[in-house]
Structures are given as structure tokens and as C-alpha cells.
Write a protein that holds these residues in place. Structure first.
Motif, PDB file in Angstrom:
ATOM      1  N   VAL A   1      36.262 -58.526 -24.136  1.00 14.35           N
ATOM      2  CA  VAL A   1      35.765 -57.657 -25.187  1.00 14.35           C
ATOM      3  C   VAL A   1      36.135 -56.221 -24.882  1.00 14.35           C
ATOM      4  O   VAL A   1      35.940 -55.742 -23.779  1.00 14.35           O
ATOM      5  CB  VAL A   1      34.226 -57.765 -25.296  1.00 14.35           C
ATOM      6  CG1 VAL A   1      33.722 -56.923 -26.453  1.00 14.35           C
ATOM      7  CG2 VAL A   1      33.818 -59.208 -25.491  1.00 14.35           C
TER       8      VAL A   1
ATOM      9  N   SER B   1      35.715 -52.079 -25.587  1.00 23.15           N
ATOM     10  CA  SER B   1      34.596 -51.200 -25.906  1.00 23.15           C
ATOM     11  C   SER B   1      34.704 -50.695 -27.327  1.00 23.15           C
ATOM     12  O   SER B   1      35.772 -50.377 -27.817  1.00 23.15           O
ATOM     13  CB  SER B   1      34.603 -50.009 -24.939  1.00 23.15           C
ATOM     14  OG  SER B   1      33.516 -49.171 -25.176  1.00 23.15           O
ATOM     15  N   ILE B   2      33.549 -50.656 -28.000  1.00 23.94           N
ATOM     16  CA  ILE B   2      33.490 -50.170 -29.370  1.00 23.94           C
ATOM     17  C   ILE B   2      32.653 -48.916 -29.400  1.00 23.94           C
ATOM     18  O   ILE B   2      31.571 -48.867 -28.838  1.00 23.94           O
ATOM     19  CB  ILE B   2      32.873 -51.224 -30.305  1.00 23.94           C
ATOM     20  CG1 ILE B   2      33.843 -52.401 -30.433  1.00 23.94           C
ATOM     21  CG2 ILE B   2      32.548 -50.650 -31.663  1.00 23.94           C
ATOM     22  CD1 ILE B   2      33.335 -53.484 -31.337  1.00 23.94           C
TER      23      ILE B   2
ATOM     24  N   PRO C   1      29.840 -56.150 -29.616  1.00 26.81           N
ATOM     25  CA  PRO C   1      30.447 -55.691 -30.871  1.00 26.81           C
ATOM     26  C   PRO C   1      29.550 -55.966 -32.075  1.00 26.81           C
ATOM     27  O   PRO C   1      29.404 -55.122 -32.965  1.00 26.81           O
ATOM     28  CB  PRO C   1      31.767 -56.469 -30.929  1.00 26.81           C
ATOM     29  CG  PRO C   1      32.120 -56.685 -29.497  1.00 26.81           C
ATOM     30  CD  PRO C   1      30.801 -56.942 -28.821  1.00 26.81           C
TER      31      PRO C   1
ATOM     32  N   SER D   1      27.542 -53.018 -34.299  1.00 25.10           N
ATOM     33  CA  SER D   1      27.669 -52.995 -35.749  1.00 25.10           C
ATOM     34  C   SER D   1      26.294 -53.010 -36.405  1.00 25.10           C
ATOM     35  O   SER D   1      26.024 -52.274 -37.370  1.00 25.10           O
ATOM     36  CB  SER D   1      28.494 -54.201 -36.216  1.00 25.10           C
ATOM     37  OG  SER D   1      28.567 -54.257 -37.621  1.00 25.10           O
TER      38      SER D   1
ATOM     39  N   GLU E   1      31.875 -60.486 -36.246  1.00 32.13           N
ATOM     40  CA  GLU E   1      31.995 -60.256 -34.800  1.00 32.13           C
ATOM     41  C   GLU E   1      31.664 -61.505 -33.995  1.00 32.13           C
ATOM     42  O   GLU E   1      32.127 -61.668 -32.865  1.00 32.13           O
ATOM     43  CB  GLU E   1      31.063 -59.119 -34.369  1.00 32.13           C
ATOM     44  CG  GLU E   1      31.376 -57.782 -35.004  1.00 32.13           C
ATOM     45  CD  GLU E   1      30.661 -57.595 -36.334  1.00 32.13           C
ATOM     46  OE1 GLU E   1      30.735 -56.483 -36.875  1.00 32.13           O
ATOM     47  OE2 GLU E   1      30.018 -58.558 -36.830  1.00 32.13           O
TER      48      GLU E   1
END
Length: 454
Positions: free
Chosen positions: A35, A37-38, A82, A86, A351
Motif C-alpha cells: 500500500v 501512502s495517501i 486507503p 477516504s 479501496e
């Protein structure tokens, strides 16, 4: 990017959800997830590099640093982040009102890469360069402890989760005469393993010899501690620990440890290895004829992708201390979501497509639930002292359970309960875990008794 399996159709997802409704606690597809980073900054623009820096927050902006291992050995703890970020974007879109002032919430998430040194560096940067008002961190002492050290050094409120509290407190150099002043941590401690797993072991006839896998890291050190460690609980319940000594994370040959367990006649296995190390150990154990009746493994078995990755279905019957699932009686303080509802929403989301929920993400959400409540209670969330004091007084229900910082067991620490789950393979070839012992937390229904490893 993450892989999507061939069977990730709506029909398959619907099948998973129907089984969840009939109290099937966890299904795993065997996906190994990486994953990235967001960045999330409420409704504010983010930096063009994706860092989440965006426009600097003003007096009416609460800047929140979030340090998590989105990549590396501990990425399994955050594969649902994620989706979480969101969701938080929507949750905080209108800000938080405090005494007539609406504060914008700016979240700067940072990937530690599962590297302790990097986790500390990121926390320092968030405080000294990005102007963070508060820092959140999650998943293992390797992430949590360096972040706490920076928050303590820079007088910045800190909320952390998912690491045994003894490894955080004592492993971080704190004690009764030196408590954490700016940091608050919630999770279960070594008692959540050592005082819980033996209750499940008692269901089977064994010689009560327990071989342990305690690595040379913060978790391993805390579990090995002679006064407050794992043996202080298990020995009171009549079990004998066989400790072959610390090993380094990333070890490729466990022959000496396996030989020690065989020589001592070990019939129970316990420990807190990282996922790749346990897969290596368990595969080699089968090859070398070490076959315990019971294995309760922390850390590695928390992740739905670990068990399917073990060859030859050797994951069948492995057990672990679990702290969250669809039948747990918790609700989110944000919107009243239950664990089962959360799982359904996650697996139906963009996601969550191709992923299986894991029990870490709800703890990460709870960090933000706690923060939101502390902001409201602080009176002035831009005053770090006031915000820190507000966290001190939190005692609330979250998606992760009741979090109470007012009653210990140590200043700045809140604990959550655990039960014992066991992995099994089901008819369609996927994996699930079921609750096999609830002695220390009877609110959770038991699915079946503990079965010996086949």
C-alpha cells in the motif's frame, strides 16, 4: 498497487457478506498487499507531490500528523488505510466546531516504511516543519516508540495504537517515576496474550511445555522481561516456557530453534514473529518434523494474507489472540457503525476491492475518533496543553471498543480485551478464523472449541 484476485466479483463479495452475517469472522484470499501512502487534508488542496502538505494551516486549522507503516514488513497493519482515509475525508469535510469556532482538519499521513528511524524522522518533520498540532501513529513499537519519543521531546500531543503497552511504556524508557507526559496509547498488553492464550490451551491435553519465538526487537524484549513479560502470566497458569533465545528479524534458518523445541518436547508454540519470519519458521518446522499440538502466534497471524501464504495448507489450525471481529459489541462514535457494518462497507468500497478486512484498521479509525472527541472537549484545540489534557479525560466507545484513559493500567495507557481465534480452510478454498475461547471476554460468542493442529 495491490493485486486483485480472479474471484473478486460482486457475487463472491455477496457470498462473503452473507457468511459474515452468519458469524463467520474472517475470510482471507491470500493476497499479498503493498500500500502506498495517501495524503489527506480535509477538503483543502494537497501538494502536487502527493505529500499532503498543501496550503499551510491557519489559526483555525488543526494539523494532524499520521505516521503508519504503509510499506515494509508491517504494511499488513495498514492495508485498509486507503479506505479509512477516504472515509475520514468525508467525516471531517465540514470541520469540527468548538465553542462556536469551526476548525478545519488537515491530515498529513506519512509512510514509515516499517523503519523505526524513519518513523522518528517523520514525526520530527511533522512537528517542526509542518506545524502539526497533534501526532497519531500506529502499528508495532517500531513505529509507535520513535514517534512518542519525538512528541515527548517537542511537547506535542500524541495518540498511538497497536503495540503491546508494556513494549511502548517500558520499551520507550518510561516508568512510574517517568510517565509519558504528552502521549497516550491504547491496545492490549502482554496480558492480552499471556493471560488469554493459556485459557485456550487448557482445552487440549498437553505436557504444558511452550516454545516461544521472541525476536530481538521491542516486542521480543517486552515479552522476555522477567518481571512483566509473558512467562509471568503463563507460569502462574501451570505452563513452562522454553526460550531458545532471541533471533534477528529476517532470519532465514531456524534449524537451531526447531532443534531446541524438539529436544525439549515442546507441544505448544507461541510468539510474536513478523509475518515473513513465521512463514519461514513454520515451513521449516514441518520439514524438520516439529509438529506441536497448538500454536498461538501474535503479530504474524493478525494478517489475512499470512496463513494462505504458508505452503501445503500448513496454516490449518493456527491460532492467535484477537481483538476485533464482526461479532464484537462495539460501535463507532462517528456514526454508530458496528463491526459487521464496517466490514460490509469496506469490502464493497473501491479501496477494499480485492482485499479482505483485517482487525487493525478499526483501531486506526479509533485514533481519529479519540482525537475528534478531544478536540471538542479541549475548549481550545490549538492549545497543545489543553488538547493533551482533554485526551487524559477520554473514556468512550469507539469502533475499536471502549477506550478509557482515566483508569490505567499506566498513565496515558488504555487497554482493550482479547479472545482466541483459530484459522481454518473452508470448502471454497479460502480461509477464515473462528473464536475458540472467550474466557476473559465473555461478551464475544464462541464458534467452536480449540482443535489441535492436524
Amino acid at each position: 498497487m495491490f493485486s486483485r484476485p480472479e474471484n473478486s466479483s460482486k457475487r463472491q463479495r455477496g457470498l462473503r457478506l452473507s457468511r459474515l452475517r452468519s458469524r463467520r469472522p474472517l475470510r482471507a484470499t491470500g493476497i499479498v498487499v503493498a500500500v502506498s501512502s495517501i495524503a489527506l487534508a480535509g477538503c483543502a488542496p494537497v501538494g502536487t507531490d502527493g505529500s499532503g502538505a498543501g496550503e499551510s494551516g491557519g489559526d483555525e486549522t488543526i494539523t494532524v500528523g499520521y505516521v503508519h507503516p504503509a510499506t515494509g514488513a508491517y504494511a499488513g497493519f495498514t492495508d485498509g488505510d486507503p479506505y479509512l482515509l477516504s472515509y475520514l475525508r468525508e467525516q471531517f469535510a465540514d470541520g469540527i466546531e468548538v465553542d462556536g469556532t469551526t476548525y478545519r482538519i488537515e491530515i498529513l499521513d506519512r509512510d514509515s516504511g516499517s523503519d523505526p528511524a524513519k518513523a522518528g524522522e517523520l514525526a520530527q518533520q511533522l512537528i517542526t516543519q509542518d506545524g502539526a498540532d497533534v501526532i497519531l501513529a500506529t502499528s508495532t513499537p517500531e513505529t509507535v516508540n520513535p514517534v512518542i519519543a519525538q512528541c515527548e521531546a517537542n511537547a506535542t500531543p500524541c495518540l498511538t495504537a497497536i503495540a503491546p503497552w508494556q513494549a511502548v511504556v517500558f520499551g520507550g524508557g518510561f516508568g512510574q517515576d517517568n510517565p509519558m507526559k504528552w502521549s497516550h496509547h491504547f491496545f492490549f498488553g502482554i496480558e492480552g496474550f499471556g493471560d488469554v492464550e493459556p485459557r485456550a490451551w487448557d482445552q487440549l491435553e498437553t505436557n504444558k511445555k511452550v516454545g516461544v519465538l521472541w525476536p530481538n526487537d521491542a516486542d521480543g524484549g517486552a515479552f522476555r522481561d522477567p518481571e512483566n513479560g509473558y512467562a509471568s502470566f503463563t507460569e502462574k497458569l501451570g505452563y513452562t516456557i522454553v526460550d531458545p533465545g532471541a533471533y534477528e528479524n529476517g532470519t532465514q534458518d531456524f534449524t537451531s530453534i526447531i532443534s531446541k523445541f524438539k529436544e525439549e518436547g515442546v507441544e505448544i508454540l507461541a510468539g510474536v514473529p513478523i509475518p515473513p519470519d513465521f512463514v519461514t519458521f513454520w515451513t521449516q518446522a514441518a520439514q524438520q518434523g516439529f509438529h506441536p499440538k497448538i500454536a498461538t502466534i501474535g503479530k504474524a497471524l493478525f494478517f489475512p494474507q499470512t496463513v494462505p501464504s504458508i505452503p501445503d495448507d500448513l496454516g490449518e489450525g493456527l491460532a492467535f489472540a484477537t481483538w476485533w471481529g464482526p461479532t464484537f459489541p462495539f460501535v463507532s462514535s462517528f456514526d454508530g457503525t458496528t463491526p459487521e457494518e464496517w466490514i460490509e462497507a469496506f469490502e464493497a468500497s473501491p479501496e477494499g476491492e480485492g482485499l479482505t478486512w483485517n482487525q487493525a484498521t478499526p483501531q486506526n479509525e479509533a485514533l481519529f475518533e479519540l482525537l475528534a472527541e478531544a478536540i471538542k472537549a479541549s475548549g481550545d484545540p490549538k492549545d497543545k496543553t489543553a488538547l493533551n489534557a482533554a485526551i487524559d479525560g477520554l473514556d468512550m466507545m469507539t469502533l475499536a471498543g471502549q477506550i478509557d484513559f482515566t483508569s490505567g493500567p499506566f498513565p496515558g495507557v488504555a487497554t482493550i480485551p482479547t479472545v482466541v481465534g483459530q484459522w481454518q480452510k473452508v470448502d471454497d478454498g479460502t480461509w477464515e478464523w473462528v473464536v475458540v475461547d472467550n474466557t476473559t471476554y465473555s461478551e464475544i460468542p464462541v464458534d467452536r472449541p480449540l482443535a489441535p493442529i492436524p
